[in-house]
Design a protein around this motif. Structure first.
Motif, PDB file in Angstrom:
ATOM      1  N   VAL A 292       0.854  -1.186   0.000  1.00  0.00           N
ATOM      2  CA  VAL A 292       0.000   0.000   0.000  1.00  0.00           C
ATOM      3  C   VAL A 292       0.890   1.236   0.000  1.00  0.00           C
ATOM      4  O   VAL A 292       1.773   1.369   0.848  1.00  0.00           O
ATOM      5  N   PRO A 293       0.711   2.169  -0.937  1.00  0.00           N
ATOM      6  CA  PRO A 293       1.571   3.358  -0.979  1.00  0.00           C
ATOM      7  C   PRO A 293       1.345   4.238   0.243  1.00  0.00           C
ATOM      8  O   PRO A 293       0.230   4.353   0.764  1.00  0.00           O
ATOM      9  N   ALA A 294       2.405   4.881   0.703  1.00  0.00           N
ATOM     10  CA  ALA A 294       2.326   5.769   1.865  1.00  0.00           C
ATOM     11  C   ALA A 294       1.828   7.139   1.439  1.00  0.00           C
ATOM     12  O   ALA A 294       2.512   8.162   1.575  1.00  0.00           O
ATOM     13  N   LEU A 295       0.624   7.150   0.908  1.00  0.00           N
ATOM     14  CA  LEU A 295      -0.034   8.372   0.436  1.00  0.00           C
ATOM     15  C   LEU A 295      -1.424   8.456   1.050  1.00  0.00           C
ATOM     16  O   LEU A 295      -2.396   8.831   0.390  1.00  0.00           O
ATOM     17  N   SER A 296      -1.517   8.102   2.329  1.00  0.00           N
ATOM     18  CA  SER A 296      -2.829   7.941   2.956  1.00  0.00           C
ATOM     19  C   SER A 296      -3.591   9.254   3.114  1.00  0.00           C
ATOM     20  O   SER A 296      -4.788   9.232   3.405  1.00  0.00           O
ATOM     21  N   ASP A 297      -2.926  10.405   2.912  1.00  0.00           N
ATOM     22  CA  ASP A 297      -3.652  11.672   2.911  1.00  0.00           C
ATOM     23  C   ASP A 297      -4.507  11.807   1.657  1.00  0.00           C
ATOM     24  O   ASP A 297      -5.408  12.661   1.600  1.00  0.00           O
ATOM     25  N   ASP A 298      -4.234  10.988   0.643  1.00  0.00           N
ATOM     26  CA  ASP A 298      -4.899  11.121  -0.638  1.00  0.00           C
ATOM     27  C   ASP A 298      -5.944  10.041  -0.910  1.00  0.00           C
ATOM     28  O   ASP A 298      -6.583  10.050  -1.962  1.00  0.00           O
ATOM     29  N   PHE A 299      -6.119   9.086   0.012  1.00  0.00           N
ATOM     30  CA  PHE A 299      -7.151   8.066  -0.201  1.00  0.00           C
ATOM     31  C   PHE A 299      -7.653   7.576   1.145  1.00  0.00           C
ATOM     32  O   PHE A 299      -7.011   7.774   2.180  1.00  0.00           O
ATOM     33  N   GLU A 300      -8.795   6.928   1.131  1.00  0.00           N
ATOM     34  CA  GLU A 300      -9.398   6.395   2.339  1.00  0.00           C
ATOM     35  C   GLU A 300      -8.838   5.004   2.603  1.00  0.00           C
ATOM     36  O   GLU A 300      -9.076   4.080   1.823  1.00  0.00           O
ATOM     37  N   VAL A 301      -8.078   4.861   3.691  1.00  0.00           N
ATOM     38  CA  VAL A 301      -7.455   3.577   3.999  1.00  0.00           C
ATOM     39  C   VAL A 301      -8.504   2.485   4.196  1.00  0.00           C
ATOM     40  O   VAL A 301      -8.264   1.321   3.896  1.00  0.00           O
ATOM     41  N   GLY A 302      -9.676   2.873   4.643  1.00  0.00           N
ATOM     42  CA  GLY A 302     -10.747   1.894   4.811  1.00  0.00           C
ATOM     43  C   GLY A 302     -11.102   1.175   3.526  1.00  0.00           C
ATOM     44  O   GLY A 302     -11.531   0.020   3.552  1.00  0.00           O
ATOM     45  N   SER A 303     -10.908   1.839   2.384  1.00  0.00           N
ATOM     46  CA  SER A 303     -11.212   1.203   1.102  1.00  0.00           C
ATOM     47  C   SER A 303     -10.258   0.054   0.818  1.00  0.00           C
ATOM     48  O   SER A 303     -10.597  -0.896   0.110  1.00  0.00           O
ATOM     49  N   VAL A 304      -9.040   0.126   1.381  1.00  0.00           N
ATOM     50  CA  VAL A 304      -8.083  -0.978   1.272  1.00  0.00           C
ATOM     51  C   VAL A 304      -8.459  -2.085   2.241  1.00  0.00           C
ATOM     52  O   VAL A 304      -8.504  -3.270   1.879  1.00  0.00           O
ATOM     53  N   LEU A 305      -8.767  -1.710   3.468  1.00  0.00           N
ATOM     54  CA  LEU A 305      -9.071  -2.709   4.497  1.00  0.00           C
ATOM     55  C   LEU A 305     -10.324  -3.515   4.168  1.00  0.00           C
ATOM     56  O   LEU A 305     -10.442  -4.671   4.580  1.00  0.00           O
TER      57      LEU A 305
END
Length: 256
Positions: free
Chosen positions: A45-58
Motif C-alpha cells: 500500500v503506498p504511503a499516500l494515505s492523505d490522498d485516499f481512504e485507507v478503509g477502502s483498502v481494508l
C-alpha cells in the motif's frame, strides 16, 4: 503457487529515494515469508494515505502485515522532542501504518506487526519508545553486529522468555532464540497491550492486544528472515496466515 482464494494482506510501504525520486517500497523478505510460509498474497500500500481512504483498502484485504524498516517512528507521536538520535524518519509511513492498524483492530482483521511494527503498535496505544537502549544501565546490545554478510547480521542469537499464553500456543515453547536487531524498544507499554515475551535484560520483545476481535501480535525480532527454515519463525507466519484464512472464510460464509 497460491490459488485464487488465497487471502490478501495489506503491507505498508516505506518511502525511499532512488535516483532523486521518491519510491514506495517494502522489503522482499517480508513479502516472500507472507507468500511462502503464511500462504497469503501481500499487497504493498503506498504511503499516500492523505490522498485516499485507507478503509477502502481494508475492506478488500484479509489481514495486515506491518513490516520493519530503516526509519523510526517520529518521536512527536509519543510526546518526545525529536533529535538526531531518533532518526531517520518516514512520517508518511507513520501516518499510513497508524491508519492501517486502527482500521484492522476495529474490523477484527488479523494483524502482525514486526520490528518497527511493534513499536508503532505500542505508540498507537499511547505507549512510548526508548532510543539507543544499548546505552541504558543493565541493557544488552540488541543491534546487529558489523559484518559484510547479511545472514550473519540477522543470525538467531538472542534468548527470549515467552511469558504470554497466546504466544506460547503459537510457538509451543517458553524459551526460544530469536534474531532481535534494534536500537529502539518499547519504553512505557501502551494501554491495553499485554507483554508476550521479553529478553533477558527485560526488554519487551513481543506484545498482544487482548481486547482485539482477531489475531493481533507484535514482535520486536525478525521472524520473516528465517521463516522458511526456523520452526519458531515459521510458526508465527503460519498462525498469521491461518487467522487470515479464517477471516476470509467467515466473510464468505456471512455473504451466503
Amino acid at each position: 503457487m497460491l490459488d485464487a482464494k488465497a487471502p490478501l494482506v495489506a503491507v505498508p510501504s516505506d518511502v525511499q529515494s532512488f535516483n532523486g525520486a521518491p519510491w514506495h517500497a517494502s522489503p522482499q523478505q517480508y513479502l516472500t515469508a507472507a507468500l511462502r510460509v503464511a500462504g497469503v498474497v501481500p499487497l504493498i500500500v503506498p504511503a499516500l494515505s492523505d490522498d485516499f481512504e485507507v478503509g477502502s483498502v481494508l475492506e478488500r484485504v484479509d489481514g495486515v502485515l506491518i513490516s520493519g524498516a530503516v526509519s523510526n517512528v517520529h518521536p512527536s507521536r509519543y510526546g518526545v522532542e525529536p533529535s538526531a538520535r531518533h532518526e531517520p524518519f518516514d512520517t508518511r509511513r507513520d501516518a499510513l501504518t497508524d491508519a492501517l492498524m486502527r482500521g484492522a483492530l476495529a474490523a477484527g482483521l488479523p494483524l502482525l506487526a514486526i520490528c518497527r511494527g511493534i513499536q508503532e503498535l505500542n505508540v498507537l496505544h499511547g505507549g512510548t519508545l526508548a532510543t539507543e537502549i544499548q546505552e541504558l544501565d543493565g541493557r544488552m546490545d540488541h543491534r546487529s553486529p558489523e559484518h559484510p554478510e547479511r545472514d550473519t547480521r540477522y543470525a538467531i542469537r538472542q534468548d527470549v522468555l515467552v511469558e504470554g499464553e497466546s504466544l506460547k500456543r503459537i510457538l509451543g515453547s517458553s524459551n526460544i532464540r530469536v534474531n532481535s536487531l534494534h536500537r529502539q524498544a518499547i519504553d512505557r507499554l501502551g494501554d491495553g497491550l499485554k507483554v508476550e515475551a521479553s529478553a533477558p535484560d527485560g526488554t519487551i520483545e513481543a506484545v498482544s492486544v487482548p481486547g482485539a476481535r482477531g489475531f493481533a501480535l507484535g514482535v520486536q525480532w525478525h521472524p520473516e528472515y528465517f521463516a522458511e527454515t526456523d520452526q519458531h519463525s515459521a510458526a508465527i507466519f503460519r498462525a498469521f496466515g491461518d487467522a487470515c484464512r479464517v477471516y476470509r472464510n467467515n466473510l464468505a460464509a456471512a455473504a451466503e
